[in-house]
Design a protein around this motif. Structure first.
Motif, PDB file in Angstrom:
ATOM      1  N   GLN A   1      -3.277  -1.584  35.943  1.00 18.94           N
ATOM      2  CA  GLN A   1      -2.041  -1.301  36.679  1.00 18.94           C
ATOM      3  C   GLN A   1      -2.290  -0.337  37.835  1.00 18.94           C
ATOM      4  OE1 GLN A   1       0.929  -2.852  36.339  1.00 18.94           O
ATOM      5  NE2 GLN A   1      -0.163  -4.119  34.837  1.00 18.94           N
ATOM      6  N   ASN A   2      -3.025   0.737  37.577  1.00 19.43           N
ATOM      7  CA  ASN A   2      -3.198   1.787  38.581  1.00 19.43           C
ATOM      8  C   ASN A   2      -4.102   1.390  39.738  1.00 19.43           C
ATOM      9  OD1 ASN A   2      -1.558   3.434  37.042  1.00 19.43           O
ATOM     10  ND2 ASN A   2      -3.265   4.455  36.010  1.00 19.43           N
ATOM     11  N   LYS A   3      -5.153   0.622  39.438  1.00 17.58           N
ATOM     12  CA  LYS A   3      -6.163   0.353  40.461  1.00 17.58           C
ATOM     13  C   LYS A   3      -6.035  -1.026  41.128  1.00 17.58           C
ATOM     14  CE  LYS A   3      -9.594   3.651  38.885  1.00 17.58           C
ATOM     15  NZ  LYS A   3      -9.509   4.450  40.137  1.00 17.58           N
ATOM     16  N   ILE A   4      -5.299  -1.949  40.506  1.00 19.45           N
ATOM     17  CA  ILE A   4      -5.164  -3.282  41.099  1.00 19.45           C
ATOM     18  C   ILE A   4      -3.698  -3.679  41.281  1.00 19.45           C
ATOM     19  CG2 ILE A   4      -5.642  -5.747  40.841  1.00 19.45           C
ATOM     20  CD1 ILE A   4      -8.199  -5.049  39.361  1.00 19.45           C
ATOM     21  N   CYS A   5      -2.946  -3.683  40.192  1.00 23.57           N
ATOM     22  CA  CYS A   5      -1.586  -4.229  40.245  1.00 23.57           C
ATOM     23  C   CYS A   5      -0.651  -3.428  41.149  1.00 23.57           C
ATOM     24  CB  CYS A   5      -1.007  -4.338  38.835  1.00 23.57           C
ATOM     25  SG  CYS A   5      -1.907  -5.512  37.796  1.00 23.57           S
ATOM     26  N   SER A   6      -0.633  -2.118  41.003  1.00 28.93           N
ATOM     27  CA  SER A   6       0.253  -1.296  41.843  1.00 28.93           C
ATOM     28  C   SER A   6      -0.117  -1.378  43.322  1.00 28.93           C
ATOM     29  CB  SER A   6       0.244   0.158  41.369  1.00 28.93           C
ATOM     30  OG  SER A   6       0.875   0.250  40.106  1.00 28.93           O
ATOM     31  N   PRO A   7      -1.396  -1.199  43.697  1.00 28.10           N
ATOM     32  CA  PRO A   7      -1.750  -1.309  45.121  1.00 28.10           C
ATOM     33  C   PRO A   7      -1.423  -2.673  45.728  1.00 28.10           C
ATOM     34  CG  PRO A   7      -3.518  -0.236  43.907  1.00 28.10           C
ATOM     35  CD  PRO A   7      -2.555  -0.753  42.884  1.00 28.10           C
ATOM     36  N   LEU A   8      -1.534  -3.748  44.939  1.00 27.11           N
ATOM     37  CA  LEU A   8      -1.269  -5.087  45.456  1.00 27.11           C
ATOM     38  C   LEU A   8       0.164  -5.551  45.185  1.00 27.11           C
ATOM     39  CD1 LEU A   8      -4.575  -6.995  44.531  1.00 27.11           C
ATOM     40  CD2 LEU A   8      -3.879  -6.115  46.760  1.00 27.11           C
ATOM     41  N   ASN A   9       0.955  -4.664  44.579  1.00 30.90           N
ATOM     42  CA  ASN A   9       2.355  -4.979  44.263  1.00 30.90           C
ATOM     43  C   ASN A   9       2.476  -6.201  43.345  1.00 30.90           C
ATOM     44  OD1 ASN A   9       5.116  -4.389  44.422  1.00 30.90           O
ATOM     45  ND2 ASN A   9       5.427  -5.837  46.098  1.00 30.90           N
ATOM     46  N   LEU A  10       1.605  -6.256  42.343  1.00 28.16           N
ATOM     47  CA  LEU A  10       1.649  -7.335  41.358  1.00 28.16           C
ATOM     48  C   LEU A  10       2.557  -6.881  40.208  1.00 28.16           C
ATOM     49  CD1 LEU A  10      -2.167  -8.278  41.209  1.00 28.16           C
ATOM     50  CD2 LEU A  10      -0.407  -9.117  42.783  1.00 28.16           C
ATOM     51  N   LYS A  11       3.813  -7.261  40.273  1.00 26.34           N
ATOM     52  CA  LYS A  11       4.805  -6.761  39.322  1.00 26.34           C
ATOM     53  C   LYS A  11       4.865  -7.572  38.034  1.00 26.34           C
ATOM     54  CE  LYS A  11       7.690  -4.706  42.922  1.00 26.34           C
ATOM     55  NZ  LYS A  11       9.031  -4.664  43.560  1.00 26.34           N
ATOM     56  N   ASN A  12       4.265  -8.752  38.049  1.00 30.01           N
ATOM     57  CA  ASN A  12       4.308  -9.623  36.873  1.00 30.01           C
ATOM     58  C   ASN A  12       2.919  -9.903  36.315  1.00 30.01           C
ATOM     59  OD1 ASN A  12       7.250 -10.318  36.774  1.00 30.01           O
ATOM     60  ND2 ASN A  12       6.793 -11.075  38.839  1.00 30.01           N
ATOM     61  N   THR A  13       2.007  -8.973  36.561  1.00 29.66           N
ATOM     62  CA  THR A  13       0.628  -9.117  36.087  1.00 29.66           C
ATOM     63  C   THR A  13       0.291  -7.929  35.194  1.00 29.66           C
ATOM     64  OG1 THR A  13      -0.006 -10.296  38.105  1.00 29.66           O
ATOM     65  CG2 THR A  13      -1.788  -9.317  36.805  1.00 29.66           C
ATOM     66  N   TYR A  14      -0.234  -8.195  34.012  1.00 30.64           N
ATOM     67  CA  TYR A  14      -0.557  -7.125  33.079  1.00 30.64           C
ATOM     68  C   TYR A  14      -1.524  -7.640  32.014  1.00 30.64           C
ATOM     69  CZ  TYR A  14       3.053  -9.604  30.411  1.00 30.64           C
ATOM     70  OH  TYR A  14       3.784 -10.586  29.770  1.00 30.64           O
ATOM     71  N   SER A  15      -2.145  -6.717  31.307  1.00 28.51           N
ATOM     72  CA  SER A  15      -3.041  -7.069  30.204  1.00 28.51           C
ATOM     73  C   SER A  15      -2.285  -6.883  28.897  1.00 28.51           C
ATOM     74  CB  SER A  15      -4.287  -6.184  30.224  1.00 28.51           C
ATOM     75  OG  SER A  15      -5.148  -6.499  29.145  1.00 28.51           O
ATOM     76  N   GLU A  16      -2.351  -7.899  28.046  1.00 30.24           N
ATOM     77  CA  GLU A  16      -1.600  -7.909  26.798  1.00 30.24           C
ATOM     78  C   GLU A  16      -2.552  -7.773  25.617  1.00 30.24           C
ATOM     79  OE1 GLU A  16       0.750  -7.417  24.410  1.00 30.24           O
ATOM     80  OE2 GLU A  16       2.082  -8.299  25.930  1.00 30.24           O
TER      81      GLU A  16
END
Length: 439
Positions: free
Chosen positions: A199-214
């Motif tokens: 989240q901190n290094k990829i998703c937030s900078p790229l604004n990926l709001k529906n991407t996560y590790s489960e």
């Protein structure tokens, strides 16, 4: 008086815009038509996203994310992307290298002294599948317990009990264990969870709001096999796939991540070049693909009945991602079909007389046991492999036929005019074959 030059410029601009719009409508209609047929025949469920120069040119979702609940898939459906997760993990590793927290050539001895050959295995070898660490997905125990939650400690214990499949760096062999170990290393050096790092290094900078590790299972979308109807496939607990196959995302966001990475806005240029350097099939979290003589970089994924393919073609500045949660056919064939429609790759029709002339068995001029067999089906040349598999060939003109391969270099068969000889070409390899005399 009107300015004739200005008028001409305006007319040309309008003409170019109209031509571009017409071309866009043409391939959109063609792809829509193809997908409508697939949906009508319940052949495919999933989502597609294509972008050019960073701009969306096509997006479509068909089928259901939950058949039982009659909930149709949409543009925000979140799929398990399987091993495309490895590209995300590789990016996190390269960021750690850039921050001087890791070195590609350091061994994993200090992190996992219990792993066989830990004093020889490097971070780069894990990334490039050259470690020799046995893949946990080849373990019978994995398939017997895949739906159950397994802690990271238990997974590490399992992997540490495996022997080595080969000496580190001796060859390449795909192993999910490699990327689980990389995820654990990242957690150790940053003293936080893989999920938080993502989240901190990829998703937030790229604004990926529906991407996560489960860590458990995807509750948003289910995968299905097909019998007389779509049947839900028992989901794998994603606790076993941290780093290697645990990420959930939309097709649009997966596409945006890969495109951003390969256009140079995620890691440094040096890191990207390291990732794109292929050795025996694999780069660092990336694979090189060739479609219709166009080269791209990306990854594919397969978990349960989810299938995913994401590729960026740098020369064309084109990104194409497709994810399926149910398919009766090989989605890579469908991927190629759509790619051809987008690129407007019209097939060249071979002369039926030529096809008939090239039909038969050809023997290598060097190895008499090495033979290539061709048959004629509806005036199309088909390559027969091991007397079992039929591979239709694409005619390129000038007696040249192509066996298109998505995950390997295309094969060229170039025949002489009389059909008595052919040259086999794949990459830098060439060999001559002679046609067997008919009895």
């Amino acid at each position: 008086m009107r300015n004739p030059v200005l008028l001409l410029i305006i007319l040309l601009t309008l003409s170019c815009k109209q031509e571009k719009a017409t071309t866009s409508t043409l391939f959109t209609n063609k792809i829509d038509s193809l997908l409508t047929i697939k949906e009508k025949n319940t052949a495919f469920m999933g989502s597609i996203y294509i972008s050019s120069n960073g701009n969306k040119v096509y997006e479509k979702a068909i089928g259901f994310e939950d058949v039982e609940a009659n909930r149709k898939s949409n543009l925000n459906t979140q799929y398990n992307i399987g091993s495309i997760s490895k590209t995300f993990t590789a990016v996190l590793v390269m960021k750690a290298v850039e921050e001087n927290k890791l070195q590609l050539n350091e061994t994993i001895q200090q992190y996992f002294p219990m792993i066989k050959n830990a004093d020889k295995i490097t971070i780069k070898q894990l990334l490039q599948h050259r470690s020799g660490v046995h893949s946990f997905t080849k373990d019978k125990a994995f398939w017997e317990t895949r739906t159950q939650y397994v802690s990271s400690e238990e997974m590490l214990l399992r992997i540490s009990k495996y022997g080595s499949d080969f000496e580190p760096n001796a060859k390449s062999e795909y192993s999910n264990s490699n990327y689980f170990l990389l995820a654990r290393i990242l957690e150790k050096i940053y003293e936080t969870s893989y999920e938080e790092l993502l989240q901190n290094k990829i998703c937030s900078p790229l604004n990926l709001k529906n991407t996560y590790s489960e860590k458990n299972t995807n509750t948003q979308c289910h995968s299905y096999t097909y019998g007389n109807k779509w049947m839900k496939f028992a989901p794998t607990s994603l606790s076993v796939g941290i780093g290697s196959g645990s990420i959930i995302s939309t097709t649009r966001e997966t596409n945006h991540f890969l495109e951003s990475l390969l256009r140079g806005s995620v890691v440094s240029e040096n890191s990207l070049q390291e990732m794109k350097t292929i050795k025996s099939e694999y780069g660092l979290g990336l694979v090189e693909y060739t479609l219709n003589d166009r080269t791209g970089y990306g990854h594919r994924g397969h978990i349960d009945e989810f299938r995913a393919t994401a590729i960026y073609f740098p020369k064309e500045n084109l990104s194409f991602t497709m994810i399926s949660n149910g398919s009766k056919e090989d989605i890579n064939i469908l991927y190629q079909e759509i790619f051809k429609l987008y690129c407007n790759d019209a097939p060249v029709k071979a002369d039926p007389k030529k096809v008939k002339l090239f039909t038969g068995t050809y023997t290598s001029s060097k190895t008499k046991t090495d033979q290539i067999v061709f048959i004629n089906e509806n005036n199309a040349l088909v390559h027969i492999i091991k007397n079992e598999y039929k591979c239709p060939l694409v005619y390129k003109g000038n007696n040249q036929f192509i066996l298109e391969q998505m995950y390997a270099t295309n094969i060229k068969f170039i025949f002489t005019d009389d059909g008595k000889e052919l040259t086999f070409e794949q990459g830098n390899f060439k060999e001559k074959y002679i046609k067997n005399e008919e009895i």
